[in-house]
Design a protein around this motif. Structure first.
Motif, PDB file in Angstrom:
ATOM      1  N   ILE A 196     -26.944 -17.591   5.493  1.00  0.00           N
ATOM      2  CA  ILE A 196     -26.814 -16.635   6.603  1.00  0.00           C
ATOM      3  C   ILE A 196     -27.472 -15.313   6.211  1.00  0.00           C
ATOM      4  CG2 ILE A 196     -24.727 -17.743   7.436  1.00  0.00           C
ATOM      5  CD1 ILE A 196     -24.415 -14.321   5.870  1.00  0.00           C
ATOM      6  N   SER A 197     -27.635 -14.433   7.195  1.00  0.00           N
ATOM      7  CA  SER A 197     -28.289 -13.146   6.939  1.00  0.00           C
ATOM      8  C   SER A 197     -27.617 -12.051   7.755  1.00  0.00           C
ATOM      9  CB  SER A 197     -29.778 -13.228   7.310  1.00  0.00           C
ATOM     10  OG  SER A 197     -30.399 -11.959   7.193  1.00  0.00           O
ATOM     11  N   THR A 198     -27.573 -10.843   7.164  1.00  0.00           N
ATOM     12  CA  THR A 198     -27.134  -9.652   7.894  1.00  0.00           C
ATOM     13  C   THR A 198     -28.277  -8.639   8.003  1.00  0.00           C
ATOM     14  OG1 THR A 198     -26.297  -8.581   5.873  1.00  0.00           O
ATOM     15  CG2 THR A 198     -24.745  -9.948   7.131  1.00  0.00           C
ATOM     16  N   ALA A 199     -29.506  -9.089   7.716  1.00  0.00           N
ATOM     17  CA  ALA A 199     -30.678  -8.198   7.769  1.00  0.00           C
ATOM     18  C   ALA A 199     -31.024  -7.858   9.214  1.00  0.00           C
ATOM     19  CB  ALA A 199     -31.860  -8.867   7.078  1.00  0.00           C
ATOM     20  N   ARG A 200     -31.831  -6.814   9.383  1.00  0.00           N
ATOM     21  CA  ARG A 200     -32.150  -6.320  10.723  1.00  0.00           C
ATOM     22  C   ARG A 200     -32.992  -7.294  11.537  1.00  0.00           C
ATOM     23  NH1 ARG A 200     -33.611   0.142   9.856  1.00  0.00           N
ATOM     24  NH2 ARG A 200     -31.572   0.741   8.957  1.00  0.00           N
ATOM     25  N   ASP A 201     -33.789  -8.112  10.859  1.00  0.00           N
ATOM     26  CA  ASP A 201     -34.654  -9.032  11.601  1.00  0.00           C
ATOM     27  C   ASP A 201     -33.947 -10.336  11.972  1.00  0.00           C
ATOM     28  OD1 ASP A 201     -34.422 -10.053   9.093  1.00  0.00           O
ATOM     29  OD2 ASP A 201     -36.569 -10.373   8.759  1.00  0.00           O
ATOM     30  N   ARG A 202     -32.652 -10.443  11.652  1.00  0.00           N
ATOM     31  CA  ARG A 202     -31.876 -11.617  12.004  1.00  0.00           C
ATOM     32  C   ARG A 202     -30.622 -11.212  12.760  1.00  0.00           C
ATOM     33  NH1 ARG A 202     -32.124 -16.141   8.172  1.00  0.00           N
ATOM     34  NH2 ARG A 202     -29.973 -16.685   8.687  1.00  0.00           N
ATOM     35  N   GLN A 203     -30.253 -12.026  13.724  1.00  0.00           N
ATOM     36  CA  GLN A 203     -28.958 -11.892  14.377  1.00  0.00           C
ATOM     37  C   GLN A 203     -28.242 -13.223  14.214  1.00  0.00           C
ATOM     38  OE1 GLN A 203     -29.737 -10.478  18.470  1.00  0.00           O
ATOM     39  NE2 GLN A 203     -28.728  -8.580  17.856  1.00  0.00           N
ATOM     40  N   ASP A 204     -27.278 -13.253  13.309  1.00  0.00           N
ATOM     41  CA  ASP A 204     -26.521 -14.468  13.034  1.00  0.00           C
ATOM     42  C   ASP A 204     -25.122 -14.343  13.604  1.00  0.00           C
ATOM     43  OD1 ASP A 204     -28.777 -15.147  11.653  1.00  0.00           O
ATOM     44  OD2 ASP A 204     -27.751 -15.656   9.785  1.00  0.00           O
ATOM     45  N   TYR A 205     -24.768 -15.270  14.471  1.00  0.00           N
ATOM     46  CA  TYR A 205     -23.435 -15.330  15.053  1.00  0.00           C
ATOM     47  C   TYR A 205     -22.710 -16.563  14.523  1.00  0.00           C
ATOM     48  CZ  TYR A 205     -24.649 -11.889  18.689  1.00  0.00           C
ATOM     49  OH  TYR A 205     -25.023 -10.751  19.380  1.00  0.00           O
ATOM     50  N   ALA A 277     -28.496 -18.817  14.065  1.00  0.00           N
ATOM     51  CA  ALA A 277     -29.382 -17.843  13.422  1.00  0.00           C
ATOM     52  C   ALA A 277     -30.577 -17.583  14.320  1.00  0.00           C
ATOM     53  CB  ALA A 277     -29.847 -18.378  12.076  1.00  0.00           C
ATOM     54  N   VAL A 278     -30.765 -16.322  14.697  1.00  0.00           N
ATOM     55  CA  VAL A 278     -31.867 -15.928  15.574  1.00  0.00           C
ATOM     56  C   VAL A 278     -32.765 -14.965  14.810  1.00  0.00           C
ATOM     57  CG1 VAL A 278     -32.505 -14.862  17.760  1.00  0.00           C
ATOM     58  CG2 VAL A 278     -30.397 -16.212  17.605  1.00  0.00           C
ATOM     59  N   ASP A 279     -34.003 -15.389  14.558  1.00  0.00           N
ATOM     60  CA  ASP A 279     -34.961 -14.599  13.785  1.00  0.00           C
ATOM     61  C   ASP A 279     -36.070 -14.106  14.709  1.00  0.00           C
ATOM     62  OD1 ASP A 279     -37.397 -14.110  11.985  1.00  0.00           O
ATOM     63  OD2 ASP A 279     -35.819 -14.499  10.508  1.00  0.00           O
ATOM     64  N   GLN A 280     -36.449 -12.841  14.586  1.00  0.00           N
ATOM     65  CA  GLN A 280     -37.461 -12.272  15.465  1.00  0.00           C
ATOM     66  C   GLN A 280     -38.836 -12.890  15.245  1.00  0.00           C
ATOM     67  OE1 GLN A 280     -37.399  -8.002  15.016  1.00  0.00           O
ATOM     68  NE2 GLN A 280     -35.274  -7.801  15.676  1.00  0.00           N
ATOM     69  N   THR A 281     -39.081 -13.434  14.051  1.00  0.00           N
ATOM     70  CA  THR A 281     -40.381 -14.022  13.742  1.00  0.00           C
ATOM     71  C   THR A 281     -40.352 -15.540  13.753  1.00  0.00           C
ATOM     72  OG1 THR A 281     -40.936 -12.122  12.350  1.00  0.00           O
ATOM     73  CG2 THR A 281     -42.252 -14.124  12.047  1.00  0.00           C
ATOM     74  N   TRP A 286     -29.464 -23.702  14.760  1.00  0.00           N
ATOM     75  CA  TRP A 286     -28.108 -23.715  14.249  1.00  0.00           C
ATOM     76  C   TRP A 286     -28.107 -23.986  12.748  1.00  0.00           C
ATOM     77  CZ3 TRP A 286     -24.305 -21.995  17.201  1.00  0.00           C
ATOM     78  CH2 TRP A 286     -24.431 -22.071  18.597  1.00  0.00           C
ATOM     79  N   LEU A 287     -27.235 -23.274  12.048  1.00  0.00           N
ATOM     80  CA  LEU A 287     -26.999 -23.506  10.621  1.00  0.00           C
ATOM     81  C   LEU A 287     -25.616 -24.130  10.479  1.00  0.00           C
ATOM     82  CD1 LEU A 287     -27.378 -23.214   7.565  1.00  0.00           C
ATOM     83  CD2 LEU A 287     -26.702 -20.805   7.775  1.00  0.00           C
ATOM     84  N   PRO A 288     -25.525 -25.443  10.269  1.00  0.00           N
ATOM     85  CA  PRO A 288     -24.210 -26.082  10.093  1.00  0.00           C
ATOM     86  C   PRO A 288     -23.627 -25.764   8.721  1.00  0.00           C
ATOM     87  CG  PRO A 288     -25.929 -27.663  10.745  1.00  0.00           C
ATOM     88  CD  PRO A 288     -26.614 -26.418  10.285  1.00  0.00           C
TER      89      PRO A 288
END
Length: 528
Positions: A196-205, A277-281, A286-288
């Motif tokens: 998972i990521s908490t970086a600005r270019d990712r939105q992980d729910y 996981a939603v990445d701008q690039t 889905w990450l199971p």
């Protein structure tokens, strides 16, 4: 026989039934034959529960649900088991009093609009989604609603053993652009999500769904390269009964971590959990959850044309983990150049960027403990795999998975685009791969595949004979060592190599039930 003797016999019999252990009676060699404990039997499960997360909030998204139960799955399953039911109902968002979902069992080509209306029908609250009628034939449903809910479902009787539901969403444009696929999962109390990521270019729910009537209390903890990420808010989440709650992971901490690990643990109740996981690039998928922590980890099905492979590993125990890294390719297992081993500190997340690891040949990553199992530390792991170049890139995830003991199924396969990957890390194995009838008819087709030890076989699965519509693929282990599998579905669009990968763990269609044997010999002799 007096009452005391009868009472003792009844108590002993009840104890054997409850504990599942057959009692042995003592006797001489000249006496009557003594009862011997029976071996445990494998019996088909009688009920299965699955949870599907909220598919997308995009106005340009379209989701297909495919439900399937294999025939003859387990001893007596599909033959002697009672007729069953299977279907899913919409979960509620915490602030909703009601919810409705896509209508199941439609004819091919039917679509829903964003208000829920459909050609030939309309959504109704309380109406099951993708209800199955019989094993062996998949059922599909579609929706393009941006407010489609999460789903809570159950199957029983002959439809419970191996019941599988696949959720596949295509988002044509926007920040969530991509092909998002996930197998709807069973509820549990503990989940690990490396990658998972908490970086600005990712939105992980993380999507948390509670299948029960009472509320569940859930803790969310994040771990980065230096250990636990300092929380910026309360990490405890309440998930009301029969509801779903999405949580944006970057709101749990002020730290920006591109490669981190999430632990989801339920203090009370149980939930389904999966990460979007939603990445701008790199698009979205889905990450199971990873398989439970283990000293040996298998990540099957890296595509031949992968342009980037990134491994994320977390060591949850008290000791550091030292791992050997091997790539099981088409002909043999090799050590990736410069990445012979990996050291993972206790309570910390480590990562490795392998680049174009497979170099035109499909493979699987195998991690094993250095120095033997005796002092090894368990880990959880996942891969982020990228295909394409420049602005035409797409990403998918492969979590560590468990081996197939008996059977595993990928429910949603199309006429084109499916690739099945099989890896036998320890020794050669033989499997039977069966394509079901299509959702629009046809006949099942099977073929046998042999997987040599330390290699990966990547192949297009068989197609149903004269079949139409989507179909399911079931992998059955026939002989040999452990087999791990995944299925890639590729649906390119507008020059973008959209794809998703689902690992295929054992479907747990059967359970081992110890046999208990009642000793009735005293009924003939007692009281004399």
């Amino acid at each position: 026989m007096n009452r005391t003797t009868l009472s003792l016999i009844g108590a002993a019999t009840a104890l054997a039934a409850v504990t599942g252990v057959a009692s042995l009676t003592a006797g001489s060699s000249e006496g009557p034959a003594q009862p011997v404990a029976k071996a445990a039997r494998r019996l088909p499960v009688e009920r299965s529960t699955l949870l599907c997360p909220t598919p997308t909030s995009s106005e340009v998204g379209s989701t297909t649900y495919t439900a399937y139960t294999p025939t003859g799955n387990g001893d007596g399953a599909g033959t002697g088991a009672k007729k069953g039911t299977a279907g899913l109902l919409p979960a509620q968002a915490p602030d909703d009093e009601s919810a409705s979902g896509p209508k199941g069992g439609e004819k091919d080509g039917e679509k829903s609009d964003r208000k829920g209306a459909r050609k030939g029908g309309s959504d109704k609250a309380g109406e099951p989604v993708v209800p199955l009628k019989e094993p062996g034939k998949p059922v599909t449903a579609e929706t393009d609603r941006s407010d489609a809910p999460a789903l809570i479902g159950a199957a029983d009787g002959s439809l419970a053993p191996g019941w599988t539901v696949q959720q596949t969403t295509t988002v044509a444009a926007g920040s969530g652009r991509g092909l998002l696929g996930t197998a709807c999962a069973a509820p549990d109390t503990n989940f690990w999500f490396p990658g998972i990521s908490t970086a600005r270019d990712r939105q992980d729910y993380v999507h948390l769904t509670n299948p029960d009537d009472s509320a569940a209390e859930v803790d969310l903890k994040l771990y980065g390269e230096e250990g636990r990420l300092k929380p910026s808010t309360d990490e405890a989440i309440t998930v009301p009964g029969r509801s779903t709650v999405p949580v944006l992971l970057s709101t749990l901490t002020d730290a920006e971590a591109a490669d981190a690990t999430l632990r989801v643990s339920a203090r009370s109740g149980r939930v389904g959990a999966t990460v979007q996981a939603v990445d701008q690039t790199f698009g979205s998928d889905w990450l199971p959850a990873s398989a439970e922590p283990s000293t040996s980890v298998v990540l099957p099905g890296i595509p031949a044309d992968a342009t980037s492979v990134r491994l994320v590993v977390f060591a949850p125990g008290a000791n550091d983990a030292d791992l050997k890294v091997r790539l099981a390719g088409r002909n043999s297992a090799i050590t990736p150049a410069g990445h012979e081993s990996l050291h993972v500190k206790s309570g910390m997340t480590a990562w490795v960027d392998f680049g174009d690891l497979t170099k035109g040949e499909a493979g699987s990553l195998v991690l094993t403990a250095e120095g033997g199992e005796g002092t090894a530390a368990p880990v959880v792991a996942a891969l982020r795999v990228t295909r394409g170049k420049g602005t035409d890139q797409e990403t998918a995830f492969i979590p560590a998975t468990t081996g197939i003991e008996r059977t595993a199924t990928a429910a949603d396969n199309r006429a084109k685009g499916s690739t099945l990957s099989l890896v036998a890390p320890n020794g050669s194995a033989k499997v039977r791969v069966t394509a079901s009838a299509g959702s629009g008819g046809g006949r099942p087709v099977s073929k046998t595949i042999e997987v040599k030890g330390g290699t990966t076989v990547a192949a297009e699965p068989p197609h149903p004979a004269s079949g139409k519509g989507g179909y399911a693929v079931t992998v059955e282990r026939i002989s040999g060592g452990p087999v791990y599998a995944s299925r890639m579905l590729a649906l390119p669009q507008g020059g973008i190599p959209m794809f998703t990968i689902q690992a295929l763990p054992d479907d747990r269609a059967t359970v081992e039930v110890p046999a208990a044997r009642q000793d009735l010999s005293l009924l003939n002799d007692g009281g004399r």
